[in-house]
Design a protein around this motif. Structure first.
Motif, PDB file in Angstrom:
ATOM      1  N   LEU A 119       0.758  -1.039   0.059  1.00 24.01           N
ATOM      2  CA  LEU A 119      -0.043  -0.049   0.002  1.00 24.01           C
ATOM      3  C   LEU A 119       1.065   1.353  -0.008  1.00 24.01           C
ATOM      4  O   LEU A 119       1.673   1.388   0.876  1.00 24.01           O
ATOM      5  CB  LEU A 119      -0.956  -0.047   1.275  1.00 24.01           C
ATOM      6  CG  LEU A 119      -2.095   1.049   1.162  1.00 24.01           C
ATOM      7  CD1 LEU A 119      -3.049   0.902   0.051  1.00 24.01           C
ATOM      8  CD2 LEU A 119      -2.673   0.792   2.527  1.00 24.01           C
ATOM      9  N   THR A 120       0.700   1.946  -1.232  1.00 24.59           N
ATOM     10  CA  THR A 120       1.272   3.291  -1.377  1.00 24.59           C
ATOM     11  C   THR A 120       0.470   4.452  -1.379  1.00 24.59           C
ATOM     12  O   THR A 120      -0.659   4.119  -1.295  1.00 24.59           O
ATOM     13  CB  THR A 120       2.137   3.366  -2.519  1.00 24.59           C
ATOM     14  OG1 THR A 120       1.202   3.276  -3.485  1.00 24.59           O
ATOM     15  CG2 THR A 120       3.230   2.081  -2.679  1.00 24.59           C
ATOM     16  N   GLU A 121       1.056   5.702  -1.064  1.00 26.36           N
ATOM     17  CA  GLU A 121      -0.049   6.699  -1.189  1.00 26.36           C
ATOM     18  C   GLU A 121      -0.948   6.781  -2.418  1.00 26.36           C
ATOM     19  O   GLU A 121      -1.979   7.378  -2.592  1.00 26.36           O
ATOM     20  CB  GLU A 121       0.663   8.152  -0.734  1.00 26.36           C
ATOM     21  CG  GLU A 121       1.176   8.371   0.634  1.00 26.36           C
ATOM     22  CD  GLU A 121       1.753   9.545   1.048  1.00 26.36           C
ATOM     23  OE1 GLU A 121       2.458  10.112  -0.078  1.00 26.36           O
ATOM     24  OE2 GLU A 121       1.351  10.213   1.891  1.00 26.36           O
ATOM     25  N   GLU A 122      -0.082   6.494  -3.540  1.00 25.14           N
ATOM     26  CA  GLU A 122      -0.635   6.395  -4.745  1.00 25.14           C
ATOM     27  C   GLU A 122      -1.754   5.654  -4.989  1.00 25.14           C
ATOM     28  O   GLU A 122      -2.935   5.696  -5.474  1.00 25.14           O
ATOM     29  CB  GLU A 122       0.368   6.066  -5.784  1.00 25.14           C
ATOM     30  CG  GLU A 122      -0.163   5.890  -7.445  1.00 25.14           C
ATOM     31  CD  GLU A 122       0.153   4.642  -7.913  1.00 25.14           C
ATOM     32  OE1 GLU A 122       0.856   3.966  -7.694  1.00 25.14           O
ATOM     33  OE2 GLU A 122      -0.917   4.377  -8.801  1.00 25.14           O
ATOM     34  N   LYS A 123      -1.835   4.427  -4.448  1.00 26.09           N
ATOM     35  CA  LYS A 123      -2.698   3.201  -4.520  1.00 26.09           C
ATOM     36  C   LYS A 123      -3.921   3.647  -3.531  1.00 26.09           C
ATOM     37  O   LYS A 123      -5.119   3.151  -3.647  1.00 26.09           O
ATOM     38  CB  LYS A 123      -2.087   1.755  -4.053  1.00 26.09           C
ATOM     39  CG  LYS A 123      -1.247   1.329  -5.438  1.00 26.09           C
ATOM     40  CD  LYS A 123      -0.648  -0.021  -4.890  1.00 26.09           C
ATOM     41  CE  LYS A 123       0.374  -0.360  -5.754  1.00 26.09           C
ATOM     42  NZ  LYS A 123       1.495  -1.179  -5.100  1.00 26.09           N
ATOM     43  N   LEU A 124      -3.551   4.298  -2.540  1.00 24.81           N
ATOM     44  CA  LEU A 124      -4.342   4.665  -1.177  1.00 24.81           C
ATOM     45  C   LEU A 124      -5.596   5.488  -2.012  1.00 24.81           C
ATOM     46  O   LEU A 124      -6.635   5.456  -1.629  1.00 24.81           O
ATOM     47  CB  LEU A 124      -3.830   5.262  -0.347  1.00 24.81           C
ATOM     48  CG  LEU A 124      -4.433   5.463   1.083  1.00 24.81           C
ATOM     49  CD1 LEU A 124      -5.124   4.334   1.629  1.00 24.81           C
ATOM     50  CD2 LEU A 124      -3.525   6.259   1.885  1.00 24.81           C
ATOM     51  N   ALA A 125      -5.207   6.317  -3.090  1.00 23.16           N
ATOM     52  CA  ALA A 125      -6.072   7.154  -3.845  1.00 23.16           C
ATOM     53  C   ALA A 125      -7.376   6.452  -4.356  1.00 23.16           C
ATOM     54  O   ALA A 125      -8.275   7.228  -4.754  1.00 23.16           O
ATOM     55  CB  ALA A 125      -5.329   7.996  -4.610  1.00 23.16           C
ATOM     56  N   TYR A 126      -7.322   5.126  -4.591  1.00 20.77           N
ATOM     57  CA  TYR A 126      -8.200   4.402  -5.292  1.00 20.77           C
ATOM     58  C   TYR A 126      -9.345   4.201  -4.165  1.00 20.77           C
ATOM     59  O   TYR A 126     -10.605   4.173  -4.407  1.00 20.77           O
ATOM     60  CB  TYR A 126      -7.777   3.039  -5.781  1.00 20.77           C
ATOM     61  CG  TYR A 126      -7.194   3.130  -6.929  1.00 20.77           C
ATOM     62  CD1 TYR A 126      -7.682   3.133  -8.079  1.00 20.77           C
ATOM     63  CD2 TYR A 126      -5.901   3.501  -7.190  1.00 20.77           C
ATOM     64  CE1 TYR A 126      -6.887   3.213  -9.402  1.00 20.77           C
ATOM     65  CE2 TYR A 126      -5.030   3.849  -8.403  1.00 20.77           C
ATOM     66  CZ  TYR A 126      -5.425   3.591  -9.504  1.00 20.77           C
ATOM     67  OH  TYR A 126      -4.933   3.762 -10.487  1.00 20.77           O
ATOM     68  N   VAL A 160      -6.986   3.330   7.721  1.00 20.94           N
ATOM     69  CA  VAL A 160      -5.984   2.478   7.328  1.00 20.94           C
ATOM     70  C   VAL A 160      -5.630   1.636   8.597  1.00 20.94           C
ATOM     71  O   VAL A 160      -5.180   2.428   9.508  1.00 20.94           O
ATOM     72  CB  VAL A 160      -4.545   3.296   6.654  1.00 20.94           C
ATOM     73  CG1 VAL A 160      -3.469   2.273   6.505  1.00 20.94           C
ATOM     74  CG2 VAL A 160      -4.979   4.003   5.331  1.00 20.94           C
ATOM     75  N   MET A 161      -5.661   0.578   8.678  1.00 18.01           N
ATOM     76  CA  MET A 161      -5.477  -0.210   9.723  1.00 18.01           C
ATOM     77  C   MET A 161      -4.443  -1.278   9.386  1.00 18.01           C
ATOM     78  O   MET A 161      -4.131  -1.782   8.507  1.00 18.01           O
ATOM     79  CB  MET A 161      -6.626  -1.037  10.317  1.00 18.01           C
ATOM     80  CG  MET A 161      -7.873  -0.026  10.472  1.00 18.01           C
ATOM     81  SD  MET A 161      -9.497  -0.909  10.941  1.00 18.01           S
ATOM     82  CE  MET A 161      -9.296  -0.981  12.753  1.00 18.01           C
ATOM     83  N   HIS A 162      -3.799  -1.680  10.621  1.00 19.07           N
ATOM     84  CA  HIS A 162      -2.697  -2.649  10.666  1.00 19.07           C
ATOM     85  C   HIS A 162      -2.448  -3.421  11.911  1.00 19.07           C
ATOM     86  O   HIS A 162      -2.346  -2.535  12.961  1.00 19.07           O
ATOM     87  CB  HIS A 162      -1.427  -2.262  10.075  1.00 19.07           C
ATOM     88  CG  HIS A 162      -0.704  -3.547   9.796  1.00 19.07           C
ATOM     89  ND1 HIS A 162      -0.106  -4.482  10.392  1.00 19.07           N
ATOM     90  CD2 HIS A 162       0.419  -3.749   8.673  1.00 19.07           C
ATOM     91  CE1 HIS A 162       0.722  -5.156   9.883  1.00 19.07           C
ATOM     92  NE2 HIS A 162       1.053  -4.679   8.839  1.00 19.07           N
ATOM     93  N   PRO A 163      -2.760  -4.690  12.246  1.00 18.34           N
ATOM     94  CA  PRO A 163      -2.861  -5.220  13.588  1.00 18.34           C
ATOM     95  C   PRO A 163      -1.349  -5.138  14.161  1.00 18.34           C
ATOM     96  O   PRO A 163      -1.050  -5.329  15.422  1.00 18.34           O
ATOM     97  CB  PRO A 163      -3.053  -6.782  13.379  1.00 18.34           C
ATOM     98  CG  PRO A 163      -2.883  -7.076  11.927  1.00 18.34           C
ATOM     99  CD  PRO A 163      -2.925  -5.802  11.358  1.00 18.34           C
ATOM    100  N   GLY A 164      -0.317  -4.863  13.612  1.00 21.01           N
ATOM    101  CA  GLY A 164       1.146  -4.971  13.842  1.00 21.01           C
ATOM    102  C   GLY A 164       1.629  -6.438  14.144  1.00 21.01           C
ATOM    103  O   GLY A 164       0.834  -7.418  14.093  1.00 21.01           O
ATOM    104  N   VAL A 173       2.576   5.820   4.474  1.00 23.48           N
ATOM    105  CA  VAL A 173       0.816   5.346   4.708  1.00 23.48           C
ATOM    106  C   VAL A 173       0.831   4.962   6.148  1.00 23.48           C
ATOM    107  O   VAL A 173      -0.066   5.490   6.708  1.00 23.48           O
ATOM    108  CB  VAL A 173       0.506   4.491   3.767  1.00 23.48           C
ATOM    109  CG1 VAL A 173      -1.053   3.874   4.066  1.00 23.48           C
ATOM    110  CG2 VAL A 173       0.729   4.624   2.417  1.00 23.48           C
ATOM    111  N   ALA A 174       1.766   4.258   6.457  1.00 23.65           N
ATOM    112  CA  ALA A 174       1.639   3.818   8.045  1.00 23.65           C
ATOM    113  C   ALA A 174       1.617   4.780   9.076  1.00 23.65           C
ATOM    114  O   ALA A 174       0.897   4.872  10.124  1.00 23.65           O
ATOM    115  CB  ALA A 174       2.852   2.960   8.299  1.00 23.65           C
TER     116      ALA A 174
END
Ligand code: CP
Length: 341
Positions: free
Chosen positions: A272-279, A286-290, A302-303
């Protein structure tokens, strides 16, 4: 011990999860999986967590809800967030907490897990919080503990991580207020992810509009079609119109063969990059369990970006674990209002 490692392509199916984790009145006795729990139970956990969320802001960060109870953290697998937030949650509830160091315990000399449990029960333990690399380990322990003892699954193999899923649901509810209009995309190593399984069950029970999984075919479980999800092999297509993104870590430690060409290529396709996040929608969470592998499943920008709620997830883990501990072990196992303690 009897629970054995499950092959990567099959999922552990607890034989009697619902019966095992509920008491005769249908209330939580153990917390082993989100699968099969009712919407009311999931909402009860989130409401209780809401009630406990202000305890961390008090001058004295404690309520006497579990005073006199003894909780043992049994982490047979590494952890930073889960172990620490369970310990903090227990301490904020005024329980006595023991963190058994498995590496220096008699388990390292070959003591069976049941003998370890029986010895800790002899010391009047009231609750075991269990993390184990074997799918089914927490269920196995729950089937053997004394009637007054509760077991919380803090992550078993690739099967379930129910408190992680509930802190994620709590975080989503706090931001988005409801589930029924939400499109949620879970991205990455679905095959090995106990978090993804627990989230999918919870999201479907809570009535999410659409749950998507976005992953290479090699990282999808064989039972994906029965999970109630929409499958996408292309990140940009899968991200269109989503309200919530959950990124998953590549679990190299659970991969037995070459499931991916390279981390570089994986990042090109699924990172996931900022460019793809735009979709996704402009207000996507934006979540991530770590733990995060920066530059493997997501870009650092993004993180750490303004749409990321990753550290809010960690903070919410304390209140959600306080809620689960209290509902399973609390004095009356009834409605919780921290202000009344
Ligand atoms: N999310 C999670 O389970 O993190 P830990 O492995 O650090 O506990």
């Amino acid at each position: 011990m009897s629970p054995s490692k499950q092959p990567a392509s099959t999922s552990f199916k607890a034989p009697d999860s619902s019966r095992l984790q509920l008491d005769e009145q249908g209330r939580l006795r153990h917390f082993l999986t989100t699968e099969g729990l009712s919407k009311d139970t999931l909402i009860e956990i989130m409401d209780a967590a809401e009630s406990f969320s202000s305890v961390g802001n008090q001058a004295v960060k404690k309520v006497p809800v579990l005073r006199g109870k003894t909780i043992v953290n049994l982490f047979f697998e590494n952890s930073t967030r889960t172990r620490t937030t369970f310990e903090l949650a227990a301490k904020r509830l005024s329980a006595d907490v023991i963190n058994l160091n498995i590496a220096t315990s008699a388990a390292a000399k070959g003591e069976s897990i049941l003998d370890t449990i029986r010895n800790l029960e002899a010391m009047h333990a009231d609750m075991f919080v269990v993390r184990h690399s074997d799918s089914g380990a927490a269920h196995f322990i729950a089937r053997h503990v004394a009637p007054h003892v509760s077991v919380i699954n803090a992550g078993d193999g690739q099967h379930a991580h129910p408190t992680q899923a509930m802190l994620d649901m709590f975080t989503i509810r706090r931001v988005k207020k409801q589930f029924t209009n939400l499109k949620v995309a879970i991205i990455g190593d679905i095959l090995h992810s106990r978090v993804a399984r627990s989230q999918i069950h919870a999201l479907n029970t809570l009535g999410a509009k659409e749950v998507r999984v976005i992953a290479p075919k090699t990282l999808l479980p064989s039972d994906t079609n029965s999970l109630g999800v929409h499958v996408y092999g292309d990140l940009k297509t899968g991200l269109k119109g989503v309200d919530v993104i959950v990124m998953l870590r590549l679990q190299r430690e659970r991969m037995s063969g070459a499931l991916l060409p390279s981390e570089h290529e994986y990042f090109q396709c699924f990172g996931l990059t900022e460019e793809k996040l735009a979709y996704a929608k402009p207000d996507v969470m934006v979540m991530h369990p770590g733990p995060i592998n920066r530059g493997v499943e997501m870009d650092a920008a993004v993180a750490d970006g303004k749409l990321s709620v990753i550290l809010q997830q960690v903070a919410n883990g304390i209140a959600v674990r306080m809620a689960v501990m209290t509902l399973t072990l609390g004095p009356n196992r009834t409605v919780i209002d921290a202000d009344n303690y």
